[in-house]
Design a protein around this motif. Sequence first.
Motif, PDB file in Angstrom:
ATOM      1  N   CYS A  83       0.848  -1.204   0.000  1.00  0.00           N
ATOM      2  CA  CYS A  83       0.000   0.000   0.000  1.00  0.00           C
ATOM      3  C   CYS A  83       0.875   1.243   0.000  1.00  0.00           C
ATOM      4  O   CYS A  83       2.087   1.175   0.185  1.00  0.00           O
ATOM      5  N   ARG A  84       0.225   2.395  -0.175  1.00  0.00           N
ATOM      6  CA  ARG A  84       0.971   3.659  -0.275  1.00  0.00           C
ATOM      7  C   ARG A  84       0.118   4.797   0.248  1.00  0.00           C
ATOM      8  O   ARG A  84      -1.069   4.918  -0.104  1.00  0.00           O
ATOM      9  N   ALA A  85       0.728   5.635   1.067  1.00  0.00           N
ATOM     10  CA  ALA A  85       0.068   6.831   1.603  1.00  0.00           C
ATOM     11  C   ALA A  85       0.961   8.037   1.320  1.00  0.00           C
ATOM     12  O   ALA A  85       2.157   8.021   1.635  1.00  0.00           O
ATOM     13  N   VAL A  86       0.369   9.090   0.738  1.00  0.00           N
ATOM     14  CA  VAL A  86       1.133  10.295   0.400  1.00  0.00           C
ATOM     15  C   VAL A  86       0.379  11.519   0.915  1.00  0.00           C
ATOM     16  O   VAL A  86      -0.804  11.698   0.617  1.00  0.00           O
ATOM     17  N   ALA A  87       1.060  12.358   1.680  1.00  0.00           N
ATOM     18  CA  ALA A  87       0.486  13.608   2.196  1.00  0.00           C
ATOM     19  C   ALA A  87       1.451  14.745   1.895  1.00  0.00           C
ATOM     20  O   ALA A  87       2.625  14.687   2.284  1.00  0.00           O
ATOM     21  N   VAL A  88       0.959  15.768   1.214  1.00  0.00           N
ATOM     22  CA  VAL A  88       1.790  16.924   0.855  1.00  0.00           C
ATOM     23  C   VAL A  88       1.053  18.193   1.262  1.00  0.00           C
ATOM     24  O   VAL A  88      -0.085  18.416   0.843  1.00  0.00           O
ATOM     25  N   GLU A 119       4.555   2.004   1.603  1.00  0.00           N
ATOM     26  CA  GLU A 119       5.312   3.251   1.510  1.00  0.00           C
ATOM     27  C   GLU A 119       4.460   4.402   2.039  1.00  0.00           C
ATOM     28  O   GLU A 119       3.277   4.515   1.732  1.00  0.00           O
ATOM     29  N   ALA A 120       5.087   5.233   2.855  1.00  0.00           N
ATOM     30  CA  ALA A 120       4.425   6.438   3.356  1.00  0.00           C
ATOM     31  C   ALA A 120       5.323   7.626   3.064  1.00  0.00           C
ATOM     32  O   ALA A 120       6.521   7.602   3.355  1.00  0.00           O
ATOM     33  N   VAL A 121       4.747   8.653   2.459  1.00  0.00           N
ATOM     34  CA  VAL A 121       5.499   9.854   2.088  1.00  0.00           C
ATOM     35  C   VAL A 121       4.761  11.076   2.645  1.00  0.00           C
ATOM     36  O   VAL A 121       3.578  11.267   2.359  1.00  0.00           O
ATOM     37  N   ALA A 122       5.458  11.873   3.430  1.00  0.00           N
ATOM     38  CA  ALA A 122       4.883  13.100   3.977  1.00  0.00           C
ATOM     39  C   ALA A 122       5.834  14.259   3.694  1.00  0.00           C
ATOM     40  O   ALA A 122       7.026  14.171   3.987  1.00  0.00           O
ATOM     41  N   ILE A 123       5.296  15.324   3.118  1.00  0.00           N
ATOM     42  CA  ILE A 123       6.108  16.487   2.750  1.00  0.00           C
ATOM     43  C   ILE A 123       5.379  17.741   3.192  1.00  0.00           C
ATOM     44  O   ILE A 123       4.196  17.919   2.899  1.00  0.00           O
ATOM     45  N   ALA A 124       6.082  18.613   3.909  1.00  0.00           N
ATOM     46  CA  ALA A 124       5.484  19.870   4.373  1.00  0.00           C
ATOM     47  C   ALA A 124       6.442  21.021   4.099  1.00  0.00           C
ATOM     48  O   ALA A 124       7.596  20.990   4.539  1.00  0.00           O
ATOM     49  N   TYR A 125       5.957  22.014   3.383  1.00  0.00           N
ATOM     50  CA  TYR A 125       6.702  23.249   3.150  1.00  0.00           C
ATOM     51  C   TYR A 125       5.878  24.408   3.684  1.00  0.00           C
ATOM     52  O   TYR A 125       4.673  24.502   3.413  1.00  0.00           O
ATOM     53  N   SER A 156       1.046  14.093  -5.879  1.00  0.00           N
ATOM     54  CA  SER A 156       0.682  13.236  -4.747  1.00  0.00           C
ATOM     55  C   SER A 156       0.003  11.951  -5.205  1.00  0.00           C
ATOM     56  O   SER A 156       0.092  10.918  -4.544  1.00  0.00           O
ATOM     57  N   ARG A 157      -0.668  11.994  -6.345  1.00  0.00           N
ATOM     58  CA  ARG A 157      -1.395  10.833  -6.852  1.00  0.00           C
ATOM     59  C   ARG A 157      -0.603  10.042  -7.902  1.00  0.00           C
ATOM     60  O   ARG A 157      -1.114   9.051  -8.430  1.00  0.00           O
ATOM     61  N   SER A 158       0.607  10.461  -8.178  1.00  0.00           N
ATOM     62  CA  SER A 158       1.430   9.742  -9.152  1.00  0.00           C
ATOM     63  C   SER A 158       1.969   8.455  -8.515  1.00  0.00           C
ATOM     64  O   SER A 158       1.912   8.263  -7.305  1.00  0.00           O
ATOM     65  N   ARG A 159       2.487   7.604  -9.350  1.00  0.00           N
ATOM     66  CA  ARG A 159       3.118   6.369  -8.859  1.00  0.00           C
ATOM     67  C   ARG A 159       4.630   6.518  -8.804  1.00  0.00           C
ATOM     68  O   ARG A 159       5.360   5.530  -8.718  1.00  0.00           O
ATOM     69  N   ALA A 160       5.113   7.752  -8.835  1.00  0.00           N
ATOM     70  CA  ALA A 160       6.555   7.998  -8.831  1.00  0.00           C
ATOM     71  C   ALA A 160       7.180   7.516  -7.519  1.00  0.00           C
ATOM     72  O   ALA A 160       6.532   7.542  -6.472  1.00  0.00           O
ATOM     73  N   PRO A 161       8.433   7.061  -7.571  1.00  0.00           N
ATOM     74  CA  PRO A 161       9.123   6.664  -6.344  1.00  0.00           C
ATOM     75  C   PRO A 161       9.198   7.836  -5.361  1.00  0.00           C
ATOM     76  O   PRO A 161       9.164   9.005  -5.759  1.00  0.00           O
TER      77      PRO A 161
END
Length: 198
Positions: A83-88, A119-125, A156-161
Amino acid sequence: MSGPSARLGRRAGAVAVAVVLAVGWGSVAPAEAHDRTITTDVTVTVRQDGQTRARSALRVAPTFAPQVSAVNRAHASARCDACRAVAVSFQVVLANRGPGDVAADNAAVATNEGCARCEAVAIAYQFVVVSPHRSHLTPAGHQRLARVRLELWRLSRSRAPAADVNAQAEALAAEVADVLTTELRTVPRIDREIRRDH
């Protein structure tokens, strides 16, 4: 200028980035109790195997409060298999008319718990602009930020690494910084006393 706070969390297989950019006059300190709190919170949680979820935000918040607290959060959590979770989350705060105190608190937290191939990706600017005057974006600046908002949604919705997502988010953050440098206008506040003699 005192240092703003930026926090990030990371576990195996998870990526988190948190960056605070402060521009202008006045102080930027860790967030505490203030007259005006501006909060942007992007949270994504995945608990189903094979599922992908993503959220993104770019918020622009002008304020004239004498004290300002800016809080920006991105949190991605995965507890599943494949699974994959992405938050930007991007936050722009325009603190106008010389607030006495401005606090910035920016955090990105990505966690994987008890899962395989997840995979979990979190990015905050966070961008905080403090001005003694009234500031506003030009129409061109609003259009450019609208394009960045769309690109963040697509990213955020891409399948990019995860590494590519981070790199592209950094490039979009550079675009926001350029907008604030070239498309932000200030209008001095002039206090006048008008007298009329007869």
